[in-house]
Write a protein that holds these residues in place. Structure first.
Motif, PDB file in Angstrom:
ATOM      1  N   LEU A  67      33.565  -9.568  47.870  1.00 24.65           N
ATOM      2  CA  LEU A  67      34.692  -9.705  47.173  1.00 24.65           C
ATOM      3  C   LEU A  67      34.278  -9.369  45.669  1.00 24.65           C
ATOM      4  O   LEU A  67      35.109  -8.581  45.047  1.00 24.65           O
ATOM      5  CB  LEU A  67      35.150 -11.102  47.190  1.00 24.65           C
ATOM      6  N   HIS A  71      35.911  -5.870  44.600  1.00 29.19           N
ATOM      7  CA  HIS A  71      37.277  -6.076  44.121  1.00 29.19           C
ATOM      8  C   HIS A  71      37.356  -7.107  42.752  1.00 29.19           C
ATOM      9  O   HIS A  71      38.219  -7.182  42.215  1.00 29.19           O
ATOM     10  CB  HIS A  71      38.048  -6.899  45.124  1.00 29.19           C
ATOM     11  N   ILE A  73      36.468 -10.157  42.555  1.00 30.86           N
ATOM     12  CA  ILE A  73      37.149 -11.525  42.709  1.00 30.86           C
ATOM     13  C   ILE A  73      35.970 -12.584  42.612  1.00 30.86           C
ATOM     14  O   ILE A  73      34.814 -12.206  43.089  1.00 30.86           O
ATOM     15  CB  ILE A  73      37.710 -11.767  44.148  1.00 30.86           C
ATOM     16  N   ASN A  96      40.784 -12.878  39.460  1.00 33.90           N
ATOM     17  CA  ASN A  96      40.504 -11.385  39.688  1.00 33.90           C
ATOM     18  C   ASN A  96      40.480 -10.999  38.490  1.00 33.90           C
ATOM     19  O   ASN A  96      40.983 -10.874  37.338  1.00 33.90           O
ATOM     20  CB  ASN A  96      42.107 -11.022  40.264  1.00 33.90           C
ATOM     21  N   PHE A 103      44.963  -8.209  43.889  1.00 32.90           N
ATOM     22  CA  PHE A 103      44.174  -8.342  45.021  1.00 32.90           C
ATOM     23  C   PHE A 103      44.762  -9.355  46.011  1.00 32.90           C
ATOM     24  O   PHE A 103      45.326 -10.416  45.508  1.00 32.90           O
ATOM     25  CB  PHE A 103      42.731  -9.208  44.720  1.00 32.90           C
ATOM     26  N   ASP A 109      41.586 -15.558  55.357  1.00 27.63           N
ATOM     27  CA  ASP A 109      40.511 -14.662  54.815  1.00 27.63           C
ATOM     28  C   ASP A 109      39.384 -15.432  54.172  1.00 27.63           C
ATOM     29  O   ASP A 109      39.484 -16.735  53.809  1.00 27.63           O
ATOM     30  CB  ASP A 109      41.100 -14.129  53.799  1.00 27.63           C
ATOM     31  N   ILE A 111      37.379 -16.509  51.282  1.00 26.62           N
ATOM     32  CA  ILE A 111      37.433 -16.420  50.067  1.00 26.62           C
ATOM     33  C   ILE A 111      36.210 -16.821  49.206  1.00 26.62           C
ATOM     34  O   ILE A 111      36.275 -16.453  48.059  1.00 26.62           O
ATOM     35  CB  ILE A 111      38.427 -17.119  49.610  1.00 26.62           C
TER      36      ILE A 111
END
Length: 147
Positions: A67, A71, A73, A96, A103, A109, A111
């Motif tokens: 992540l 992205h 994250i 984010n 996102f 999910d 995380i």
């Protein structure tokens, strides 16, 4: 080394934390909710479980590398710390860091990850002087960038 940890499901529809692969150092934590993190936005995301860490252990909540790399994250207070005497729901403060793309997080999910580590209970002994070392008082950047 195995360690038995009590766990309470607050959200009974989500899977229990588990390693993705044998030998992984951390277990995956799941989101209980759907949400969208706008660029530079943060949110406290519940994971649907509470745990019972034994005295002498702590939980470290760390970002998932995929992540982070794909992205942007991360976790605001990485690593998040779970003390052995905490019995509330585990939550992750996600952020984010992508400047352009929101996102989307879906319920279920993965995380973040939880790593359980042994911790010492420090007892501080006040001294007038500390022992000498090669590094001494050299702090931030004292070892340089190049080898």
């Amino acid at each position: 080394m195995e360690l038995n940890i009590g766990i309470k499901r607050i959200d009974t529809d989500l899977p229990l934390p588990a390693n993705a692969y044998a030998g992984d150092a951390a277990v995956d934590l799941h989101s209980t909710t759907d949400l969208v993190l706008a660029p530079f936005e943060r949110a406290m995301v519940p994971c649907g479980i509470a745990i019972e860490l034994p005295l002498g252990y702590a939980g470290l909540v760390v970002p998932r590398s995929g992540l982070a790399a794909k992205h942007g994250i991360s976790i605001v207070n990485a690593p998040g710390l779970i003390d052995s005497n905490y019995r509330g729901e585990l939550k992750v403060i996600l952020v984010n860091l992508d400047a352009h793309e929101p996102f989307e997080i879906k319920r279920g999910d993965r995380i973040a990850q939880l790593m359980v580590v042994a911790v010492a209970q420090p007892r501080f002994e006040e001294k007038d002087e500390l022992s000498d070392t090669e590094r001494g008082e050299g702090g931030f950047g004292s070892s340089g960038v190049s080898a």
